[in-house]
Design a protein around this motif. Structure first.
Motif, short mmCIF file in Angstrom:
data_model
loop_
_atom_site.label_atom_id
_atom_site.label_comp_id
_atom_site.label_asym_id
_atom_site.label_seq_id
_atom_site.Cartn_x
_atom_site.Cartn_y
_atom_site.Cartn_z
N THR A 229 3.04 2.06 2.75
CA THR A 229 2.21 1.68 3.78
C THR A 229 2.01 2.86 4.85
OG1 THR A 229 2.97 -0.55 3.31
CG2 THR A 229 1.71 -0.15 5.36
N ILE A 230 3.19 3.20 5.42
CA ILE A 230 3.13 4.41 6.58
C ILE A 230 2.29 5.52 6.03
CG2 ILE A 230 4.48 5.78 8.02
CD1 ILE A 230 6.44 3.53 7.95
N VAL A 231 2.63 5.95 4.99
CA VAL A 231 2.04 7.29 4.39
C VAL A 231 0.49 7.14 4.14
CG1 VAL A 231 2.10 9.07 2.61
CG2 VAL A 231 4.28 8.26 3.70
N SER A 232 0.10 5.99 3.26
CA SER A 232 -1.22 5.67 3.11
C SER A 232 -2.07 5.74 4.10
CB SER A 232 -1.22 4.55 1.89
OG SER A 232 -1.03 3.40 2.85
N PHE A 233 -1.58 5.12 5.20
CA PHE A 233 -2.38 5.15 6.44
C PHE A 233 -2.66 6.34 7.00
CE2 PHE A 233 -3.55 3.81 10.60
CZ PHE A 233 -4.70 2.90 10.42
N SER A 234 -1.22 7.05 7.23
CA SER A 234 -1.28 8.46 7.74
C SER A 234 -2.24 9.45 7.19
CB SER A 234 0.01 8.82 8.11
OG SER A 234 0.70 8.96 6.84
N TYR A 325 -13.76 14.56 -5.45
CA TYR A 325 -13.49 14.42 -3.89
C TYR A 325 -13.51 12.84 -3.71
CZ TYR A 325 -14.03 14.17 1.12
OH TYR A 325 -13.85 14.24 2.44
N HIS A 326 -14.84 12.30 -4.10
CA HIS A 326 -14.94 10.57 -3.90
C HIS A 326 -13.93 9.77 -4.77
CE1 HIS A 326 -18.46 12.31 -1.95
NE2 HIS A 326 -18.58 11.21 -1.38
N ILE A 327 -13.52 10.27 -5.70
CA ILE A 327 -12.47 9.47 -6.40
C ILE A 327 -11.06 9.66 -5.76
CG2 ILE A 327 -10.96 9.49 -8.30
CD1 ILE A 327 -12.98 10.56 -10.00
N MET A 328 -10.88 10.62 -5.11
CA MET A 328 -9.72 10.71 -4.20
C MET A 328 -9.66 9.89 -3.11
SD MET A 328 -8.16 14.00 -2.01
CE MET A 328 -9.50 13.98 -1.06
N ILE A 329 -10.86 9.81 -2.53
CA ILE A 329 -11.05 8.93 -1.23
C ILE A 329 -10.83 7.46 -1.60
CG2 ILE A 329 -12.73 8.45 0.47
CD1 ILE A 329 -11.51 11.17 1.04
N SER A 330 -11.64 6.95 -2.71
CA SER A 330 -11.58 5.85 -3.35
C SER A 330 -10.21 5.28 -3.27
CB SER A 330 -12.70 5.61 -4.54
OG SER A 330 -13.70 5.97 -4.15
N MET A 333 -8.43 4.92 -0.10
CA MET A 333 -8.67 3.62 0.35
C MET A 333 -8.04 2.28 -0.15
SD MET A 333 -10.13 4.71 3.23
CE MET A 333 -10.47 3.32 3.90
N PHE A 334 -8.07 2.18 -1.51
CA PHE A 334 -7.57 1.12 -2.22
C PHE A 334 -5.92 0.96 -1.90
CE2 PHE A 334 -5.40 -0.40 -6.07
CZ PHE A 334 -5.82 -1.72 -6.04
N LEU A 335 -5.27 2.21 -1.75
CA LEU A 335 -3.86 2.20 -1.67
C LEU A 335 -3.51 1.56 -0.08
CD1 LEU A 335 -2.60 5.62 -3.35
CD2 LEU A 335 -2.60 3.31 -4.14
N ILE A 336 -4.41 2.02 0.81
CA ILE A 336 -4.28 1.44 2.11
C ILE A 336 -4.62 0.06 2.08
CG2 ILE A 336 -5.19 1.36 4.60
CD1 ILE A 336 -6.28 4.37 3.89
N ALA A 337 -5.39 -0.39 1.34
CA ALA A 337 -5.78 -1.93 1.61
C ALA A 337 -4.44 -2.62 0.76
CB ALA A 337 -7.08 -2.18 0.81
N TRP A 356 0.51 -11.79 -9.65
CA TRP A 356 -0.89 -10.85 -9.72
C TRP A 356 -0.75 -9.64 -8.83
CZ3 TRP A 356 -3.74 -9.49 -5.66
CH2 TRP A 356 -3.54 -10.34 -4.76
N LEU A 357 -0.03 -9.60 -7.64
CA LEU A 357 0.14 -8.62 -7.04
C LEU A 357 1.19 -7.54 -7.59
CD1 LEU A 357 -0.63 -7.07 -4.36
CD2 LEU A 357 1.11 -8.34 -3.11
N LEU A 358 2.41 -8.33 -7.87
CA LEU A 358 3.29 -7.38 -8.53
C LEU A 358 2.90 -6.68 -9.70
CD1 LEU A 358 6.33 -9.73 -8.33
CD2 LEU A 358 5.86 -7.76 -6.98
N GLN A 359 1.85 -7.18 -10.68
CA GLN A 359 1.18 -6.74 -11.80
C GLN A 359 0.50 -5.59 -11.44
OE1 GLN A 359 -0.77 -10.14 -13.50
NE2 GLN A 359 1.12 -10.70 -14.74
N ILE A 360 -0.20 -5.69 -10.37
CA ILE A 360 -0.88 -4.65 -9.81
C ILE A 360 -0.08 -3.31 -9.56
CG2 ILE A 360 -2.34 -3.68 -7.83
CD1 ILE A 360 -3.92 -6.26 -7.77
N PHE A 361 0.95 -3.57 -8.88
CA PHE A 361 1.85 -2.75 -8.36
C PHE A 361 2.37 -2.08 -9.46
CE2 PHE A 361 1.72 -4.23 -3.99
CZ PHE A 361 1.97 -3.18 -3.32
N ALA A 362 2.77 -2.79 -10.61
CA ALA A 362 3.49 -2.44 -11.74
C ALA A 362 2.53 -1.28 -12.51
CB ALA A 362 3.83 -3.30 -12.84
N PHE A 363 1.50 -1.50 -12.36
CA PHE A 363 0.49 -0.47 -13.05
C PHE A 363 -0.30 0.45 -11.94
CE2 PHE A 363 0.09 -4.01 -16.03
CZ PHE A 363 0.41 -3.51 -17.33
#
Length: 448
Positions: A229-234, A325-330, A333-337, A356-363
Motif C-alpha cells: 500500500t505504501i509503496v504503490s502510492f509512493s 508506458y500506458h500498460i505500466m501506468i494502468s 493505478m490498479f495496484l493502488i486501488a 474474491w479479493l483473496l483470489q485477486i491477490f493470489a493471481f
C-alpha cells in the motif's frame, strides 16, 4: 533479420528474463527484515516461521538471478564491441563499485543468513538479514547508475574519434548522480518492493483460500499489504518526478510516451489509445492538455513534439513505446486501488471476509512483474535511436565482426537454457510453497 535487430532482440530477451529475479530478491529481502525484526521485538514464533520460510524462497530467487545475470556481461563484448569500448570506463567504474560494495556485502552475509540459524545469536542473524537486503539494494543502485548514464550522460569527456571514441570519467560523483539516476533508482526500488510484496500476498492468499496455515498467513499477508500500500502510492511521486526529468532531459522520449508529434503545442494525457505513426495521430481517450499540466501546471503550455527532431533521431516504434508506458501506468493505478481497498477492509476488520479479493491477490503476483518489464521497455525503446543519448547511436554500437547467424544460434540456445531455468525456478517455488512454512526445526503444535 540484420545483425543490429538480432543483437537487440537477444539482449532484450536475456535482460528481461534476468529482471524477473533481482526485484523479487530485493522485495523478499525487505519482508524478511520486517518479519525477523518483529520476531526479535515480540518473540512471537510466527514471525520466525515467516522469516525462515521466505528465506528459502529468497535463496532460490537469488541463485537463479545470479545465473541469469552473468551472461549479459559476455553479450557486451560479443555483440556490442563498439558500445563496450565507448562506455567501458563509465561501466567499469559503476560495475566495479557494484562488485566491491554491493555484491561483496550481499555475499558476505548470505552464508550467515542461510546457515546461521542456531549458530549465531539472533541479533547477529538479524544484522546479516539487513546486510543481504542492503547488498541487493546497492547492487540495483550501480546497475541503474550505469543505465541512467546512457540516458543522461554526465561527468565525462570524449577521447578519440570514430570507432575508437570512448567516454572517460572526469567526475565520478557527477557520473553517479547524473540527472536521471536518483529518480530511476527510487522507482526501480519501489518496483522491486512491489514485486516481492505481491509474491508474499499471493502465497498467503493461496494458503488462506485453502484454509492452511491461517494464523501465520494472516500475519504475513498484513505485513506485505502494508508494504504494498505504501509503496504503490509512493510510486505516483517517483513516477511524476521521473517524468519531469524526462521532459527536461529527453524531450523526444516524453513525446513518444504520449504520442505527441506537434513541434510545440499543448499535449494531451492519454488514458489509453493507439498511435498511427503514418498519420501522426492518436486514437483513444485522453485529457486535453493533461501532459502540459503535469509538466508545466498549465493546460495550454507547449510541449516539444517528435516533429521538432530530425527523423533519424526519433524513436521508430512510437506506438510500442506508448503502449508499454500506458500498460505500466494502468497496472500501477490498479495496484493502488487494490491495496487501498484491502487496507480499508483491514481497518474495518473485514480483510479476510471476501474470498474474491483473496483470489485477486493470489493471481496478482504477475502484475508488478509485467509493470517492471514494460517500464524498462518503454525507457529503453524511448531513447532510441541512441544507445548513449545524444552521442552514440544503436546502429553504431554493435560488433562489426559478428554475423547474424551466430547471434541467431546463440539466441535460440539462450531461449532453451533460460526456459529450463524458468521451469526449474517454478518447480522449486511450487515445491516450497506446497510443503508449507514449517520444517523439522519448528513444531507447529508449539506455535498454534
Amino acid at each position: 533479420m540484420d545483425v543490429e535487430i538480432l543483437a537487440r532482440i537477444q539482449f532484450a530477451f536475456t535482460i528481461a528474463f534476468h529482471y524477473i529475479y533481482p526485484p523479487l530478491s530485493i522485495g523478499i529481502g525487505l519482508i524478511m527484515v520486517i518479519t525477523e525484526g518483529l520476531y526479535l521485538k515480540t518473540g512471537n514464533k510466527h514471525y520466525e516461521v515467516l522469516t525462515r520460510f521466505w528465506l528459502k524462497i529468497f535463496a532460490i530467487t537469488f541463485g537463479i538471478g545470479v545465473a541469469t545475470g552473468i551472461i549479459m556481461e559476455f553479450e557486451f563484448g560479443t555483440n556490442w564491441a563498439v558500445y563496450s569500448r565507448y562506455v567501458g570506463d563509465i561501466f567499469g567504474s559503476a560495475l566495479a563499485a557494484e562488485g566491491l560494495f554491493a555484491f561483496g556485502l550481499e555475499s558476505t552475509f548470505l552464508g550467515v543468513l542461510l546457515f546461521g540459524w542456531n549458530r549465531v545469536s539472533p541479533k547477529v542473524h538479524f544484522i546479516s538479514t539487513i546486510g543481504v537486503f542492503l547488498g541487493s539494494m546497492f547492487s540495483a543502485v550501480w546497475i541503474v547508475v550505469a543505465n541512467s548514464w546512457q540516458q543522461t550522460p554526465a561527468g565525462y569527456h570524449i577521447v578519440g574519434e570514430g570507432f575508437n571514441a570512448r567516454a572517460e570519467v572526469t567526475d565520478f560523483w557527477q557520473m553517479v548522480f547524473n540527472p536521471s539516476s536518483v529518480d530511476r533508482i527510487i522507482h526501480v526500488w519501489q518496483g522491486a518492493f512491489l514485486a516481492g510484496a505481491f509474491l508474499v500476498l499471493s502465497v498467503h492468499a493461496y494458503y488462506l483460500l485453502k484454509g492452511r496455515y491461517v494464523a501465520i498467513s494472516k500475519k504475513g499477508f498484513k505485513i506485505a499489504l502494508l508494504v504494498a500500500t505504501i509503496v504503490s502510492f509512493s510510486q505516483l511521486l517517483s513516477g511524476h518526478s521521473s517524468a519531469d526529468g524526462v521532459a527536461k532531459n529527453q524531450p523526444a522520449k516524453l513525446a513518444a510516451l504520449e504520442g505527441h508529434y506537434d513541434k510545440s503545442a499543448p499535449a494531451d494525457l492519454y488514458l489509453f489509445g493507439w498511435v498511427d505513426n503514418e498519420t501522426q495521430k492518436v486514437t483513444g481517450l485522453g485529457i486535453p492538455g493533461g501532459l502540459s499540466f503535469l509538466v508545466h501546471q498549465d493546460f495550454k503550455a507547449p510541449i516539444t513534439g517528435l516533429n521538432a527532431f530530425p527523423k533519424d533521431e526519433q524513436p521508430s516504434q512510437v506506438n510500442a513505446v506508448f503502449q508499454f508506458y500506458h500498460i505500466m501506468i494502468s497496472i500501477g493505478m490498479f495496484l493502488i486501488a487494490l491495496t487501498l481497498y484491502a487496507s480499508y477492509l483491514w481497518w474495518r476488520g473485514k480483510l479476510f471476509d471476501k474470498r474474491w479479493l483473496l483470489q485477486i491477490f493470489a493471481f496478482s503476483v504477475i502484475l508488478p512483474q509485467i509493470a517492471n518489464q514494460v517500464g524498462w521497455f518503454a525507457a529503453e525503446m524511448g531513447r532510441q535511436p541512441w544507445i548513449v543519448y545524444g552521442h552514440l547511436k544503436t546502429s553504431e554500437g554493435f560488433s562489426q565482426e559478428v554475423s547474424a547467424n551466430q547471434i541467431l544460434f546463440s539466441l535460440i540456445l539462450f531461449m532453451v537454457v533460460y526456459s529450463f531455468l524458468l521451469l526449474l525456478f517454478l518447480y522449486s517455488m511450487n515445491k516450497k510453497i506446497k510443503s508449507g512454512p514449517y520444517n523439522e526445526a519448528i513444531n507447529p503444535l508449539e506455535i498454534n
